[in-house]
Scaffold this motif. Structure first.
Motif, PDB file in Angstrom:
ATOM      1  N   ASP A  29       0.811  -1.218   0.000  1.00  0.00           N
ATOM      2  CA  ASP A  29       0.000   0.000   0.000  1.00  0.00           C
ATOM      3  C   ASP A  29       0.846   1.271   0.000  1.00  0.00           C
ATOM      4  O   ASP A  29       0.324   2.355  -0.216  1.00  0.00           O
ATOM      5  CB  ASP A  29      -0.987  -0.004   1.170  1.00  0.00           C
ATOM      6  CG  ASP A  29      -0.311  -0.053   2.526  1.00  0.00           C
ATOM      7  OD1 ASP A  29       0.853  -0.467   2.597  1.00  0.00           O
ATOM      8  OD2 ASP A  29      -0.965   0.311   3.516  1.00  0.00           O
ATOM      9  N   GLU A  30       2.163   1.155   0.214  1.00  0.00           N
ATOM     10  CA  GLU A  30       3.055   2.315   0.172  1.00  0.00           C
ATOM     11  C   GLU A  30       3.581   2.601  -1.230  1.00  0.00           C
ATOM     12  O   GLU A  30       4.095   3.691  -1.495  1.00  0.00           O
ATOM     13  CB  GLU A  30       4.258   2.091   1.100  1.00  0.00           C
ATOM     14  CG  GLU A  30       3.905   2.020   2.569  1.00  0.00           C
ATOM     15  CD  GLU A  30       5.146   1.749   3.398  1.00  0.00           C
ATOM     16  OE1 GLU A  30       5.968   2.680   3.526  1.00  0.00           O
ATOM     17  OE2 GLU A  30       5.290   0.623   3.882  1.00  0.00           O
ATOM     18  N   PRO A  32       2.095   3.153  -4.283  1.00  0.00           N
ATOM     19  CA  PRO A  32       1.563   4.314  -5.012  1.00  0.00           C
ATOM     20  C   PRO A  32       2.075   5.650  -4.469  1.00  0.00           C
ATOM     21  O   PRO A  32       2.364   6.565  -5.246  1.00  0.00           O
ATOM     22  CB  PRO A  32       0.047   4.196  -4.827  1.00  0.00           C
ATOM     23  CG  PRO A  32      -0.190   2.755  -4.555  1.00  0.00           C
ATOM     24  CD  PRO A  32       1.010   2.280  -3.815  1.00  0.00           C
ATOM     25  N   ARG A  33       2.242   5.755  -3.151  1.00  0.00           N
ATOM     26  CA  ARG A  33       2.764   6.991  -2.568  1.00  0.00           C
ATOM     27  C   ARG A  33       4.202   7.229  -3.000  1.00  0.00           C
ATOM     28  O   ARG A  33       4.592   8.355  -3.338  1.00  0.00           O
ATOM     29  CB  ARG A  33       2.685   6.928  -1.038  1.00  0.00           C
ATOM     30  CG  ARG A  33       3.227   8.182  -0.349  1.00  0.00           C
ATOM     31  CD  ARG A  33       3.324   8.033   1.156  1.00  0.00           C
ATOM     32  NE  ARG A  33       4.156   6.920   1.582  1.00  0.00           N
ATOM     33  CZ  ARG A  33       5.501   6.950   1.643  1.00  0.00           C
ATOM     34  NH1 ARG A  33       6.148   8.029   1.252  1.00  0.00           N
ATOM     35  NH2 ARG A  33       6.180   5.905   2.061  1.00  0.00           N
ATOM     36  N   LEU A  34       5.009   6.166  -3.052  1.00  0.00           N
ATOM     37  CA  LEU A  34       6.401   6.312  -3.485  1.00  0.00           C
ATOM     38  C   LEU A  34       6.484   6.675  -4.968  1.00  0.00           C
ATOM     39  O   LEU A  34       7.339   7.468  -5.374  1.00  0.00           O
ATOM     40  CB  LEU A  34       7.185   5.029  -3.191  1.00  0.00           C
ATOM     41  CG  LEU A  34       7.429   4.748  -1.700  1.00  0.00           C
ATOM     42  CD1 LEU A  34       7.997   3.349  -1.511  1.00  0.00           C
ATOM     43  CD2 LEU A  34       8.362   5.786  -1.109  1.00  0.00           C
ATOM     44  N   CYS A  35       5.580   6.130  -5.781  1.00  0.00           N
ATOM     45  CA  CYS A  35       5.538   6.494  -7.209  1.00  0.00           C
ATOM     46  C   CYS A  35       5.176   7.972  -7.368  1.00  0.00           C
ATOM     47  O   CYS A  35       5.768   8.674  -8.190  1.00  0.00           O
ATOM     48  CB  CYS A  35       4.535   5.614  -7.950  1.00  0.00           C
ATOM     49  SG  CYS A  35       5.085   3.905  -8.142  1.00  0.00           S
ATOM     50  N   ASP A  36       4.202   8.428  -6.567  1.00  0.00           N
ATOM     51  CA  ASP A  36       3.840   9.850  -6.600  1.00  0.00           C
ATOM     52  C   ASP A  36       5.021  10.715  -6.168  1.00  0.00           C
ATOM     53  O   ASP A  36       5.247  11.796  -6.718  1.00  0.00           O
ATOM     54  CB  ASP A  36       2.635  10.122  -5.696  1.00  0.00           C
ATOM     55  CG  ASP A  36       1.351   9.527  -6.232  1.00  0.00           C
ATOM     56  OD1 ASP A  36       1.297   9.234  -7.448  1.00  0.00           O
ATOM     57  OD2 ASP A  36       0.407   9.341  -5.431  1.00  0.00           O
ATOM     58  N   ASP A  37       5.777  10.219  -5.185  1.00  0.00           N
ATOM     59  CA  ASP A  37       6.942  10.951  -4.686  1.00  0.00           C
ATOM     60  C   ASP A  37       8.013  11.072  -5.782  1.00  0.00           C
ATOM     61  O   ASP A  37       8.630  12.121  -5.948  1.00  0.00           O
ATOM     62  CB  ASP A  37       7.501  10.250  -3.456  1.00  0.00           C
ATOM     63  CG  ASP A  37       8.406  11.138  -2.629  1.00  0.00           C
ATOM     64  OD1 ASP A  37       8.452  12.357  -2.884  1.00  0.00           O
ATOM     65  OD2 ASP A  37       9.067  10.615  -1.712  1.00  0.00           O
ATOM     66  N   ARG A  39       7.495  11.063  -9.057  1.00  0.00           N
ATOM     67  CA  ARG A  39       7.005  12.030 -10.046  1.00  0.00           C
ATOM     68  C   ARG A  39       7.168  13.461  -9.542  1.00  0.00           C
ATOM     69  O   ARG A  39       7.599  14.341 -10.279  1.00  0.00           O
ATOM     70  CB  ARG A  39       5.543  11.738 -10.382  1.00  0.00           C
ATOM     71  CG  ARG A  39       5.367  10.563 -11.318  1.00  0.00           C
ATOM     72  CD  ARG A  39       3.929  10.444 -11.793  1.00  0.00           C
ATOM     73  NE  ARG A  39       3.032   9.999 -10.746  1.00  0.00           N
ATOM     74  CZ  ARG A  39       2.751   8.726 -10.478  1.00  0.00           C
ATOM     75  NH1 ARG A  39       3.316   7.777 -11.199  1.00  0.00           N
ATOM     76  NH2 ARG A  39       1.916   8.409  -9.520  1.00  0.00           N
TER      77      ARG A  39
END
Length: 128
Positions: A29-30, A32-37, A39
């Motif tokens: 669950d972490e 997607p947040r790391l991918c956003d980070d 970008r």
């Protein structure tokens, strides 16, 4: 009349890549947040590269491979890429096994001696 020459190197991009330190085992669950980070860091740094410090990932496994593949995909979609900092030999071997190639950060290229290193020559060795 001539104009003064600009100071510094011409055509050299002096932007420093952003660094993302990946913590120990990353839960699904972490991701997607790391991918956003990744970008967001690409957008703010302007260097086109995010350096991922993978020293804290722990023993390599398929979860680490999946995470790095998703981070690279997110970076590519944003017009950049990721580089790996401090990958263990086991992680590099696993990435090679699954066919993922990442550029290492701050390391000499494979099969290339580090700068200033000279090979020793033994007496009696034939000339090449």
């Amino acid at each position: 009349m001539s104009s003064p020459l600009p100071v510094g190197l011409l055509g050299v991009d002096a932007t420093t890549p952003a660094v993302l330190v990946l913590p120990g085992p990353v839960a699904k669950d972490e991701v997607p947040r790391l991918c956003d980070d990744v970008r967001a860091r690409l957008e703010t740094s302007g260097s086109g590269v995010v350096v991922c410090d993978v020293a804290g990932l722990g023993p390599p496994g398929l979860a680490a491979v999946d995470l790095l593949a998703r981070l690279e995909l997110a970076a590519r979609r944003a017009g950049g890429r990721i580089r790996l900092l401090n990958p263990s030999p086991a992680l590099r071997a696993l990435l090679d096994l699954v066919g993922l190639r990442f550029e290492p950060e701050g390391q000499a290229e494979e099969r290339e001696p580090a700068g200033g290193v000279q090979e020793a020559v033994e007496p009696g060795d034939p000339a090449l």
